[in-house]
Write an enzyme that holds these catalytic residues in place. Structure first.
Site, PDB file in Angstrom:
ATOM      1  N   SER A   1       0.823  -1.227   0.000  1.00 23.80           N
ATOM      2  CA  SER A   1       0.000   0.000   0.000  1.00 23.80           C
ATOM      3  C   SER A   1       0.850   1.266   0.000  1.00 23.80           C
ATOM      4  CB  SER A   1      -0.907   0.000   1.238  1.00 23.80           C
ATOM      5  OG  SER A   1      -0.113  -0.217   2.409  1.00 23.80           O
TER       6      SER A   1
ATOM      7  N   LEU B   1       4.383   3.795  -1.168  1.00 21.50           N
ATOM      8  CA  LEU B   1       4.833   4.505  -2.381  1.00 21.50           C
ATOM      9  C   LEU B   1       5.298   3.540  -3.471  1.00 21.50           C
ATOM     10  CD1 LEU B   1       5.937   7.014  -3.957  1.00 21.50           C
ATOM     11  CD2 LEU B   1       7.993   6.847  -2.547  1.00 21.50           C
TER      12      LEU B   1
ATOM     13  N   TYR C   1      17.014   2.573  11.827  1.00 23.02           N
ATOM     14  CA  TYR C   1      16.494   2.175  10.512  1.00 23.02           C
ATOM     15  C   TYR C   1      17.600   1.503   9.690  1.00 23.02           C
ATOM     16  CZ  TYR C   1      14.878   3.237   5.676  1.00 23.02           C
ATOM     17  OH  TYR C   1      14.520   3.179   4.350  1.00 23.02           O
TER      18      TYR C   1
ATOM     19  N   LYS D   1      18.266  -2.478   8.237  1.00 22.04           N
ATOM     20  CA  LYS D   1      18.478  -2.806   6.819  1.00 22.04           C
ATOM     21  C   LYS D   1      19.744  -3.663   6.658  1.00 22.04           C
ATOM     22  CE  LYS D   1      15.207  -0.349   4.639  1.00 22.04           C
ATOM     23  NZ  LYS D   1      14.071  -1.039   4.005  1.00 22.04           N
TER      24      LYS D   1
ATOM     25  N   ARG E   1      21.696  15.137  -2.366  1.00 19.49           N
ATOM     26  CA  ARG E   1      20.891  13.926  -2.529  1.00 19.49           C
ATOM     27  C   ARG E   1      20.672  13.623  -4.010  1.00 19.49           C
ATOM     28  NH1 ARG E   1      22.075  13.586   2.006  1.00 19.49           N
ATOM     29  NH2 ARG E   1      20.799  13.475   3.873  1.00 19.49           N
TER      30      ARG E   1
HETATM   31  P1  NDP Z   1       5.884   3.646   2.525  1.00 16.21           P
HETATM   32  O1  NDP Z   1       6.162   4.378   3.801  1.00 16.21           O
HETATM   33  O2  NDP Z   1       5.220   4.380   1.442  1.00 16.21           O
HETATM   34  O3  NDP Z   1       5.065   2.345   2.858  1.00 16.21           O
HETATM   35  C1  NDP Z   1       5.422   1.511   3.903  1.00 16.21           C
HETATM   36  C2  NDP Z   1       4.672   0.239   3.721  1.00 16.21           C
HETATM   37  O4  NDP Z   1       5.027  -0.657   4.784  1.00 16.21           O
HETATM   38  C3  NDP Z   1       3.153   0.417   3.760  1.00 16.21           C
HETATM   39  O5  NDP Z   1       2.567  -0.425   2.805  1.00 16.21           O
HETATM   40  C4  NDP Z   1       2.803  -0.044   5.166  1.00 16.21           C
HETATM   41  O6  NDP Z   1       1.500  -0.595   5.277  1.00 16.21           O
HETATM   42  C5  NDP Z   1       3.840  -1.159   5.355  1.00 16.21           C
HETATM   43  N1  NDP Z   1       4.041  -1.438   6.767  1.00 16.21           N
HETATM   44  C6  NDP Z   1       4.525  -0.606   7.724  1.00 16.21           C
HETATM   45  N2  NDP Z   1       4.528  -1.228   8.924  1.00 16.21           N
HETATM   46  C7  NDP Z   1       4.032  -2.474   8.707  1.00 16.21           C
HETATM   47  C8  NDP Z   1       3.765  -3.592   9.528  1.00 16.21           C
HETATM   48  N3  NDP Z   1       4.011  -3.545  10.854  1.00 16.21           N
HETATM   49  N4  NDP Z   1       3.248  -4.704   8.985  1.00 16.21           N
HETATM   50  C9  NDP Z   1       2.978  -4.765   7.654  1.00 16.21           C
HETATM   51  N5  NDP Z   1       3.212  -3.763   6.815  1.00 16.21           N
HETATM   52  C10 NDP Z   1       3.727  -2.621   7.333  1.00 16.21           C
HETATM   53  O7  NDP Z   1       7.279   3.025   2.049  1.00 16.21           O
HETATM   54  P2  NDP Z   1       7.999   3.211   0.645  1.00 16.21           P
HETATM   55  O8  NDP Z   1       7.172   2.623  -0.424  1.00 16.21           O
HETATM   56  O9  NDP Z   1       8.463   4.631   0.576  1.00 16.21           O
HETATM   57  O10 NDP Z   1       9.321   2.339   0.852  1.00 16.21           O
HETATM   58  C11 NDP Z   1       9.413   1.003   0.380  1.00 16.21           C
HETATM   59  C12 NDP Z   1      10.755   0.460   0.799  1.00 16.21           C
HETATM   60  O11 NDP Z   1      11.792   1.284   0.243  1.00 16.21           O
HETATM   61  C13 NDP Z   1      10.971   0.475   2.316  1.00 16.21           C
HETATM   62  O12 NDP Z   1      11.618  -0.708   2.685  1.00 16.21           O
HETATM   63  C14 NDP Z   1      11.875   1.670   2.541  1.00 16.21           C
HETATM   64  O13 NDP Z   1      12.683   1.503   3.679  1.00 16.21           O
HETATM   65  C15 NDP Z   1      12.696   1.681   1.267  1.00 16.21           C
HETATM   66  N6  NDP Z   1      13.238   2.982   0.897  1.00 16.21           N
HETATM   67  C16 NDP Z   1      12.423   4.073   0.790  1.00 16.21           C
HETATM   68  C17 NDP Z   1      12.946   5.303   0.440  1.00 16.21           C
HETATM   69  C18 NDP Z   1      12.077   6.517   0.283  1.00 16.21           C
HETATM   70  O14 NDP Z   1      12.628   7.605   0.043  1.00 16.21           O
HETATM   71  N7  NDP Z   1      10.749   6.403   0.383  1.00 16.21           N
HETATM   72  C19 NDP Z   1      14.392   5.474   0.171  1.00 16.21           C
HETATM   73  C20 NDP Z   1      15.150   4.245   0.260  1.00 16.21           C
HETATM   74  C21 NDP Z   1      14.584   3.060   0.620  1.00 16.21           C
HETATM   75  P3  NDP Z   1       0.251   0.374   5.714  1.00 16.21           P
HETATM   76  O15 NDP Z   1       0.054   1.328   4.597  1.00 16.21           O
HETATM   77  O16 NDP Z   1      -0.878  -0.543   5.882  1.00 16.21           O
HETATM   78  O17 NDP Z   1       0.696   1.048   6.990  1.00 16.21           O
END
Ligand code: NDP
Length: 332
Positions: A10, A12, A134, A138, A224
């Protein structure tokens, strides 16, 4: 047909994958959110995998926060994410998953390394203290998945992206990442400025009001590189069924070094798209996080030689248009 489970479906990146695969019937995709299964809970994860029985897992789920959310919640970031990552690794082992694609982050790297970064520098120094919890979670996922490949047939692809942005980002002013939070701030400042100018014939008085100013935390000097989430989604999908020479794979995903910009330059790009002409103030009372994490696209190109990133201006315009058009419903 492969059954592909996407944790964090759900978020990004998850919704960017959903947008691409919605017209693709080659594989079956299951998008998981925390509402369907809290991945911190071992029993729930085991039950879900037992019922779902995926072939491939794309592991995106992460408890995430922007810079200031990380600084204030480092312990929670470590503990929650180590729980999530442990449960995913254990389920992959038990249910004999064929391939696991993890998303790490360039936050895993310490400061003052050799630039552009290479994935083999991951453990050379401790991560920056601003996001230590965090980042260590990772690194745990990286090492855990590598060790698992040594005692199972699991294939692993650990993708290490730079900052991401795009549609369905979290535009929260306090917990969002720098780019979406800046978009939201600029939107508010522009709206306030326009309303004030409409009400008052004296534009100088109006501009003196702080709600019409764009106030940036820090001096905007950090550097960045930004990747449009749609691009990362395409890269992830490539790895679902491509042939892999090695069982354990690690690659940095970021644009060429020339695309690195300061936060100040990013602000200028956002302001230009919004056509915001109010005052911009940089508040030196705030930390700016890691100074730089410069990468290039060389590791990605060894896997996908012809990959081209969406130019930042194009991705920014699409993201800002999406934010304005969906203001009432966006995550904020
Ligand atoms: P988002 O913050 O947009 O989404 C996080 C997702 O994780 C949501 O679907 C959320 O579900 C789910 N989630 C959080 N906690 C739980 C839980 N306890 N159980 C099940 N699901 C959970 O993340 P992004 O799409 O931005 O990031 C995707 C990946 O990329 C991540 O691993 C992040 O660390 C990594 N990343 C992101 C960057 C960025 O700039 N955004 C940069 C580098 C890496 P719900 O919506 O239901 O809460």
């Amino acid at each position: 047909m492969l059954k592909v489970l996407i944790t964090g479906g759900s978020g990004l990146v998850g919704s960017s994958i959903k947008n691409i695969v919605k017209e693709n019937n080659d594989n079956e995709y299951i998008f998981l959110s925390s509402k369907k299964c809290d991945l911190r809970n071992e029993v729930s994860v085991d039950t879900f995998f037992n019922e779902c029985k995926p072939d491939i897992v794309i592991h995106l789920a992460n408890v995430v926060a922007g810079l200031y959310g990380n600084i204030n919640n480092n312990y929670k970031m470590l503990v929650d994410n180590v729980k999530i990552n442990t449960n995913i690794l254990e389920a992959c082992k038990k249910y004999k998953i064929k391939r696991l694609i993890n998303i790490l982050s360039t936050c895993v790297f310490g400061n003052d390394l050799n630039y552009p970064l290479t994935s083999n520098q991951m453990y050379d120094k401790m991560p920056d203290s601003s996001n230590e919890g965090y980042s260590v979670s990772k690194r745990f996922l990286d090492t855990g998945s590598k060790l698992l490949t040594r005692c199972s047939k699991l294939q692993v692809v650990n993708i290490i992206p730079t900052n991401l942005y795009g549609l369905n980002d979290n535009f929260n002013l306090h917990e969002g990442h720098v780019l979406p939070a800046l978009i939201h701030k600029c939107f508010i400042a522009k709206k306030n400025l326009e309303e004030r100018l409409c009400k008052s014939s004296d534009s100088f008085n109006s501009i003196g009001n702080t709600s019409c100013k764009l106030i940036i935390k820090g001096l905007g000097k950090s550097l960045r590189q930004f990747v449009y989430a749609h691009d990362l989604a395409k890269i992830i999908l490539h790895f679902i069924d491509c042939k892999l020479e090695k069982q354990f794979n690690q690659l940095i995903v970021g644009p060429p070094v020339k695309d690195e910009i300061s936060i100040k330059e990013l602000v200028n790009k956002i302001v230009k798209i919004f056509d915001f002409n109010g005052e911009i103030i940089y508040d030196s009372n705030f930390q700016e996080g890691q100074r730089k994490k410069t990468v290039d696209d060389s590791e990605l190109l060894t896997y996908i030689p012809d990959f081209k990133f969406t130019p930042l201006e194009t991705g920014l315009k699409k993201t800002i248009d999406y934010f304005i058009d969906n203001y009432d419903t966006v995550r904020k």
